[in-house]
Write an enzyme that holds these catalytic residues in place. Sequence first.
Site, mmCIF file in Angstrom:
data_model
loop_
_atom_site.group_PDB
_atom_site.id
_atom_site.type_symbol
_atom_site.label_atom_id
_atom_site.label_comp_id
_atom_site.label_asym_id
_atom_site.label_seq_id
_atom_site.Cartn_x
_atom_site.Cartn_y
_atom_site.Cartn_z
ATOM 1 C CB SER A 171 -0.915 0.018 1.224
ATOM 2 O OG SER A 171 -1.611 1.251 1.266
ATOM 3 N N GLY A 195 -16.889 -3.068 -15.571
ATOM 4 C CA GLY A 195 -16.829 -3.688 -14.245
ATOM 5 C C GLY A 195 -18.040 -3.312 -13.408
ATOM 6 C CB ALA A 196 -20.778 -4.586 -12.138
ATOM 7 C CE LYS A 218 -12.003 -0.196 -1.303
ATOM 8 N NZ LYS A 218 -11.853 0.440 -2.611
ATOM 9 C CG ASN A 236 -12.856 4.652 0.524
ATOM 10 O OD1 ASN A 236 -13.612 5.407 1.145
ATOM 11 N ND2 ASN A 236 -12.026 5.079 -0.401
ATOM 12 C CG ASP A 250 -12.773 3.941 -3.670
ATOM 13 O OD1 ASP A 250 -11.661 4.380 -3.319
ATOM 14 O OD2 ASP A 250 -13.149 2.773 -3.431
ATOM 15 C CG ASN A 306 -19.405 -6.972 -14.571
ATOM 16 O OD1 ASN A 306 -18.187 -6.755 -14.556
ATOM 17 N ND2 ASN A 306 -19.983 -7.782 -13.721
ATOM 18 N NE ARG A 307 -15.699 -12.340 -15.399
ATOM 19 C CZ ARG A 307 -14.652 -12.696 -14.682
ATOM 20 N NH1 ARG A 307 -13.553 -13.158 -15.269
ATOM 21 N NH2 ARG A 307 -14.664 -12.599 -13.368
ATOM 22 C CB THR A 308 -21.373 -11.413 -14.060
ATOM 23 O OG1 THR A 308 -20.188 -12.197 -13.900
ATOM 24 C CG2 THR A 308 -22.586 -12.199 -13.617
ATOM 25 C CG MET A 312 -10.619 2.686 -11.549
ATOM 26 S SD MET A 312 -11.862 2.179 -10.366
ATOM 27 C CE MET A 312 -13.264 3.083 -10.988
HETATM 28 P P1 NDP Z 1 -13.889 -6.624 -7.389
HETATM 29 O O1 NDP Z 1 -13.285 -7.961 -7.163
HETATM 30 O O2 NDP Z 1 -14.931 -6.127 -6.460
HETATM 31 O O3 NDP Z 1 -14.561 -6.597 -8.870
HETATM 32 C C1 NDP Z 1 -13.892 -7.139 -9.951
HETATM 33 C C2 NDP Z 1 -14.593 -6.768 -11.262
HETATM 34 O O4 NDP Z 1 -13.726 -7.117 -12.328
HETATM 35 C C3 NDP Z 1 -15.908 -7.475 -11.505
HETATM 36 O O5 NDP Z 1 -16.759 -6.628 -12.225
HETATM 37 C C4 NDP Z 1 -15.466 -8.683 -12.367
HETATM 38 O O6 NDP Z 1 -16.482 -9.173 -13.221
HETATM 39 C C5 NDP Z 1 -14.391 -8.027 -13.202
HETATM 40 N N1 NDP Z 1 -13.382 -8.960 -13.721
HETATM 41 C C6 NDP Z 1 -12.424 -9.602 -12.996
HETATM 42 N N2 NDP Z 1 -11.627 -10.330 -13.817
HETATM 43 C C7 NDP Z 1 -12.108 -10.148 -15.080
HETATM 44 C C8 NDP Z 1 -11.716 -10.629 -16.353
HETATM 45 N N3 NDP Z 1 -10.670 -11.463 -16.495
HETATM 46 N N4 NDP Z 1 -12.416 -10.235 -17.441
HETATM 47 C C9 NDP Z 1 -13.461 -9.401 -17.295
HETATM 48 N N5 NDP Z 1 -13.898 -8.905 -16.115
HETATM 49 C C10 NDP Z 1 -13.221 -9.279 -15.022
HETATM 50 O O7 NDP Z 1 -12.650 -5.618 -7.497
HETATM 51 P P2 NDP Z 1 -12.657 -4.056 -7.159
HETATM 52 O O8 NDP Z 1 -13.880 -3.471 -7.782
HETATM 53 O O9 NDP Z 1 -12.419 -3.841 -5.714
HETATM 54 O O10 NDP Z 1 -11.325 -3.523 -7.905
HETATM 55 C C11 NDP Z 1 -11.294 -3.362 -9.327
HETATM 56 C C12 NDP Z 1 -10.023 -2.643 -9.748
HETATM 57 O O11 NDP Z 1 -10.021 -1.295 -9.329
HETATM 58 C C13 NDP Z 1 -8.738 -3.247 -9.205
HETATM 59 O O12 NDP Z 1 -7.764 -3.247 -10.249
HETATM 60 C C14 NDP Z 1 -8.325 -2.294 -8.106
HETATM 61 O O13 NDP Z 1 -6.920 -2.280 -7.909
HETATM 62 C C15 NDP Z 1 -8.800 -0.979 -8.703
HETATM 63 N N6 NDP Z 1 -9.053 0.073 -7.689
HETATM 64 C C16 NDP Z 1 -8.309 1.224 -7.745
HETATM 65 C C17 NDP Z 1 -8.519 2.253 -6.864
HETATM 66 C C18 NDP Z 1 -7.700 3.498 -6.969
HETATM 67 O O14 NDP Z 1 -7.744 4.320 -6.043
HETATM 68 N N7 NDP Z 1 -6.979 3.704 -8.053
HETATM 69 C C19 NDP Z 1 -9.550 2.161 -5.801
HETATM 70 C C20 NDP Z 1 -10.300 0.913 -5.842
HETATM 71 C C21 NDP Z 1 -10.033 -0.079 -6.742
HETATM 72 P P3 NDP Z 1 -17.551 -10.288 -12.697
HETATM 73 O O15 NDP Z 1 -18.592 -9.530 -11.960
HETATM 74 O O16 NDP Z 1 -18.044 -10.914 -13.955
HETATM 75 O O17 NDP Z 1 -16.781 -11.241 -11.831
#
Ligand code: NDP
Length: 271
Positions: free
Chosen positions: A16, A129-130, A67, A88, A104, A153-155, A215
């Site tokens: 971090s 993403g979701a 979170k 957060n 965020d 989103n994928r899902t 992000m």
């Molecule tokens: P989550 O685990 O909550 O969500 C993951 C998301 O990514 C879901 O929508 C998932 O889809 C999708 N996903 C994961 N793998 C794949 C793939 N191979 N192909 C397609 N979709 C995929 O993660 P977070 O939301 O907490 O974090 C997401 C990103 O944001 C991370 O990279 C994190 O580091 C970044 N982040 C950055 C911050 C910043 O301050 N810069 C703050 C917070 C987060 P499904 O629903 O289909 O599984």
Amino acid sequence: MNPDEYAVVGHPISHSKSPRIHAEFAQQTRQNLSYGAIDIEPGCFVTDVDSFRARGGRGLNVTVPYKEEAYRYVDVLNPLAQRAGAVNTLEFDSDGQSIGHNTDGIGLVNDLTQNHGAHIEGQRVLLLGAGGAAKGVVEPLLNQQPQVLVIANRTEQKAAQLAAQFSEFGATRATGLDVDEPFDLIINATSASLTNQGLDLSSQLLAERGWAYDMMYGKGDTPFSAWASQAGAAKVIDGLGMLVEQAAEAFYIWRGVRPDTGPVLAKLRKI
Ligand code: NDP
């Protein structure tokens, strides 16, 4: 006087950058505080946060994977955090209450608009993403009044739930990752970049002069930022500015003082 204690909690946490960011903020604004990093083992969130509070701790930042647990932990939720379903930033006030915030989305919007001069109003925006990060940014993005905010989103079902939940804040709809229409701004809030995976996106997705925002932050290109450059993005931005801006908002909640984020971001970019 002893410094007020703050920390970031997560698992893992050693990577971090938050302790560095908050130490810079504290020095710049002459606040008497210390800021550490606490690795919380799975299943120990409540006991570890309780003991931090019992030691007199004043506030915590919360990162992956806690979170949603932080959301359930607090006595009072700020409305933005309540609607996002994720916290957060934890604030422990002098009455012994815990208050949950989500900074965020404000961090993302401040980075885009203040650091990069983006005008989101009237733009076609795609959010990929979701998950937790996406949930926190939908409302602040809609508050900027884009022409539309499409959530892909994928899902697909999860995107549909998110779009329905925030439909009262602006024009938003859901789709799968096979979306194929042009956007002025594409924001990657999936975690695919963390595992170096691409998203197999259409090359038609970026409008002429369109921007891309990942992000994720770190050294070098992610598959998404490489895709965006190849698709002709006018600007490709990483999430380091969002990290610093969400931290600044948390700092303001805790201390009532707004740090100047520019010099801190510039320092972090040099590391
Ligand atoms: P989550 O685990 O909550 O969500 C993951 C998301 O990514 C879901 O929508 C998932 O889809 C999708 N996903 C994961 N793998 C794949 C793939 N191979 N192909 C397609 N979709 C995929 O993660 P977070 O939301 O907490 O974090 C997401 C990103 O944001 C991370 O990279 C994190 O580091 C970044 N982040 C950055 C911050 C910043 O301050 N810069 C703050 C917070 C987060 P499904 O629903 O289909 O599984």
